[in-house]
Design a protein around this motif. Sequence first.
Motif, PDB file in Angstrom:
ATOM      1  N   TYR A  48     -11.117  64.176  -4.010  1.00  0.00           N
ATOM      2  CA  TYR A  48     -10.072  64.990  -3.340  1.00  0.00           C
ATOM      3  C   TYR A  48      -9.092  64.248  -2.461  1.00  0.00           C
ATOM      4  O   TYR A  48      -7.856  64.392  -2.511  1.00  0.00           O
ATOM      5  CB  TYR A  48     -10.658  66.283  -2.617  1.00  0.00           C
ATOM      6  CG  TYR A  48     -11.228  67.213  -3.270  1.00  0.00           C
ATOM      7  CD1 TYR A  48     -11.202  67.624  -4.693  1.00  0.00           C
ATOM      8  CD2 TYR A  48     -12.501  67.812  -2.671  1.00  0.00           C
ATOM      9  CE1 TYR A  48     -11.870  68.510  -5.251  1.00  0.00           C
ATOM     10  CE2 TYR A  48     -13.280  68.673  -3.448  1.00  0.00           C
ATOM     11  CZ  TYR A  48     -13.036  69.079  -4.732  1.00  0.00           C
ATOM     12  OH  TYR A  48     -13.661  70.119  -5.518  1.00  0.00           O
ATOM     13  N   THR A  49      -9.759  63.469  -1.633  1.00  0.00           N
ATOM     14  CA  THR A  49      -8.831  62.668  -0.609  1.00  0.00           C
ATOM     15  C   THR A  49      -8.312  61.548  -1.415  1.00  0.00           C
ATOM     16  O   THR A  49      -6.957  61.456  -0.734  1.00  0.00           O
ATOM     17  CB  THR A  49      -9.994  61.976   0.519  1.00  0.00           C
ATOM     18  OG1 THR A  49     -10.739  62.951   1.075  1.00  0.00           O
ATOM     19  CG2 THR A  49      -9.085  61.100   1.325  1.00  0.00           C
ATOM     20  N   PHE A  54      -2.331  60.227  -3.194  1.00  0.00           N
ATOM     21  CA  PHE A  54      -0.872  59.992  -4.298  1.00  0.00           C
ATOM     22  C   PHE A  54      -0.154  61.168  -4.042  1.00  0.00           C
ATOM     23  O   PHE A  54       1.000  60.676  -4.081  1.00  0.00           O
ATOM     24  CB  PHE A  54      -1.690  60.204  -5.717  1.00  0.00           C
ATOM     25  CG  PHE A  54      -2.671  58.743  -5.981  1.00  0.00           C
ATOM     26  CD1 PHE A  54      -2.379  57.578  -5.564  1.00  0.00           C
ATOM     27  CD2 PHE A  54      -4.068  59.224  -6.771  1.00  0.00           C
ATOM     28  CE1 PHE A  54      -3.112  56.438  -6.043  1.00  0.00           C
ATOM     29  CE2 PHE A  54      -4.849  58.028  -6.988  1.00  0.00           C
ATOM     30  CZ  PHE A  54      -4.466  56.795  -6.895  1.00  0.00           C
ATOM     31  N   ARG A  55      -0.816  62.455  -3.733  1.00  0.00           N
ATOM     32  CA  ARG A  55       0.394  63.622  -3.518  1.00  0.00           C
ATOM     33  C   ARG A  55       1.126  63.529  -2.401  1.00  0.00           C
ATOM     34  O   ARG A  55       2.453  63.601  -2.477  1.00  0.00           O
ATOM     35  CB  ARG A  55      -0.493  64.766  -3.477  1.00  0.00           C
ATOM     36  CG  ARG A  55      -1.144  65.224  -4.654  1.00  0.00           C
ATOM     37  CD  ARG A  55      -2.184  66.593  -4.068  1.00  0.00           C
ATOM     38  NE  ARG A  55      -2.896  66.988  -5.568  1.00  0.00           N
ATOM     39  CZ  ARG A  55      -4.047  67.235  -5.539  1.00  0.00           C
ATOM     40  NH1 ARG A  55      -4.965  67.005  -4.458  1.00  0.00           N
ATOM     41  NH2 ARG A  55      -4.740  67.509  -6.481  1.00  0.00           N
ATOM     42  N   MET A  56       0.610  62.772  -1.193  1.00  0.00           N
ATOM     43  CA  MET A  56       1.505  62.417  -0.344  1.00  0.00           C
ATOM     44  C   MET A  56       2.601  61.578  -0.430  1.00  0.00           C
ATOM     45  O   MET A  56       3.685  61.526   0.087  1.00  0.00           O
ATOM     46  CB  MET A  56       0.646  62.320   1.095  1.00  0.00           C
ATOM     47  CG  MET A  56      -0.120  63.400   1.457  1.00  0.00           C
ATOM     48  SD  MET A  56      -0.944  62.958   3.209  1.00  0.00           S
ATOM     49  CE  MET A  56      -2.326  62.040   2.664  1.00  0.00           C
ATOM     50  N   TRP A  89      -9.172  65.562   3.106  1.00  0.00           N
ATOM     51  CA  TRP A  89      -9.750  66.223   1.843  1.00  0.00           C
ATOM     52  C   TRP A  89      -8.935  67.436   1.273  1.00  0.00           C
ATOM     53  O   TRP A  89      -9.041  67.907   0.333  1.00  0.00           O
ATOM     54  CB  TRP A  89     -11.359  66.390   1.823  1.00  0.00           C
ATOM     55  CG  TRP A  89     -11.893  66.810   2.910  1.00  0.00           C
ATOM     56  CD1 TRP A  89     -12.338  66.234   3.900  1.00  0.00           C
ATOM     57  CD2 TRP A  89     -11.678  68.490   3.395  1.00  0.00           C
ATOM     58  NE1 TRP A  89     -12.544  67.112   5.032  1.00  0.00           N
ATOM     59  CE2 TRP A  89     -12.269  68.518   4.594  1.00  0.00           C
ATOM     60  CE3 TRP A  89     -11.177  69.610   2.940  1.00  0.00           C
ATOM     61  CZ2 TRP A  89     -12.411  69.702   5.471  1.00  0.00           C
ATOM     62  CZ3 TRP A  89     -11.151  70.689   3.384  1.00  0.00           C
ATOM     63  CH2 TRP A  89     -12.019  70.886   4.857  1.00  0.00           C
ATOM     64  N   CYS A  90      -8.113  67.903   2.145  1.00  0.00           N
ATOM     65  CA  CYS A  90      -7.524  69.345   2.064  1.00  0.00           C
ATOM     66  C   CYS A  90      -6.339  69.142   1.153  1.00  0.00           C
ATOM     67  O   CYS A  90      -5.342  68.263   1.696  1.00  0.00           O
ATOM     68  CB  CYS A  90      -7.109  69.955   3.329  1.00  0.00           C
ATOM     69  SG  CYS A  90      -6.339  71.494   3.249  1.00  0.00           S
ATOM     70  N   GLY A  91      -6.336  69.562  -0.083  1.00  0.00           N
ATOM     71  CA  GLY A  91      -5.318  69.520  -1.080  1.00  0.00           C
ATOM     72  C   GLY A  91      -3.953  70.245  -0.639  1.00  0.00           C
ATOM     73  O   GLY A  91      -2.917  69.791  -0.785  1.00  0.00           O
TER      74      GLY A  91
END
Length: 208
Positions: A48-49, A54-56, A89-91
Amino acid sequence: MTEVKAAPITKEILDKAYTYDQYRQMIDNLMKENKTTGENNSEAMLHYTKMNTFRMKRLDKTTELLPELEERLKQLERPMIWLVLTEAWCGDAAQIIPVLQKMADQTENIDLKLILRDQNLDIMDEFLTHGRSRSIPKLIVLDANSHDVLGDWGPRPFEAQEMYDNWRLNDGEDYREISETLHKWYADDKTESTQKELLPLIDRWENG
């Protein structure tokens, strides 16, 4: 959104809080050691992390603020601290915090600070979702001078929260199911819901 209330947010906590860049660097350093924030360093939490980094990175590059929001932020006169409870780890945090940073970049009157939820449960428990859930990210808005709490927002935009709540009501057990649904929603939404929800709240916080 909850009622404005007192919270155990001290100057010491604010002084030790991360900037966005420090938060990102802290996560990168932990990942090099095969760790994430908190005590759970399982393969799932590390995955998740990694996805969140990548998302950020993607949102840092692609997020564009709505013109009306950008203009409102430039007009902001009241100095505020935007304190966010988060974990690596929070999406949902990965989808939202880069947007908050983009907003803070538009004005000298927003100081974005990040603290880890599990190290600050006394604060988290003052801002529970539905009065029971330690859901993050949670944005707590403070007057920069008095540190009075002006309001809060989170953990996710209304439509996304409604999807999550419905999943829980239907005895949702497989978190991967709701996680995939939410992240697809975030991708399609392109941060617009977060921006549109925060826009009218800025007026309330500035005049509160």
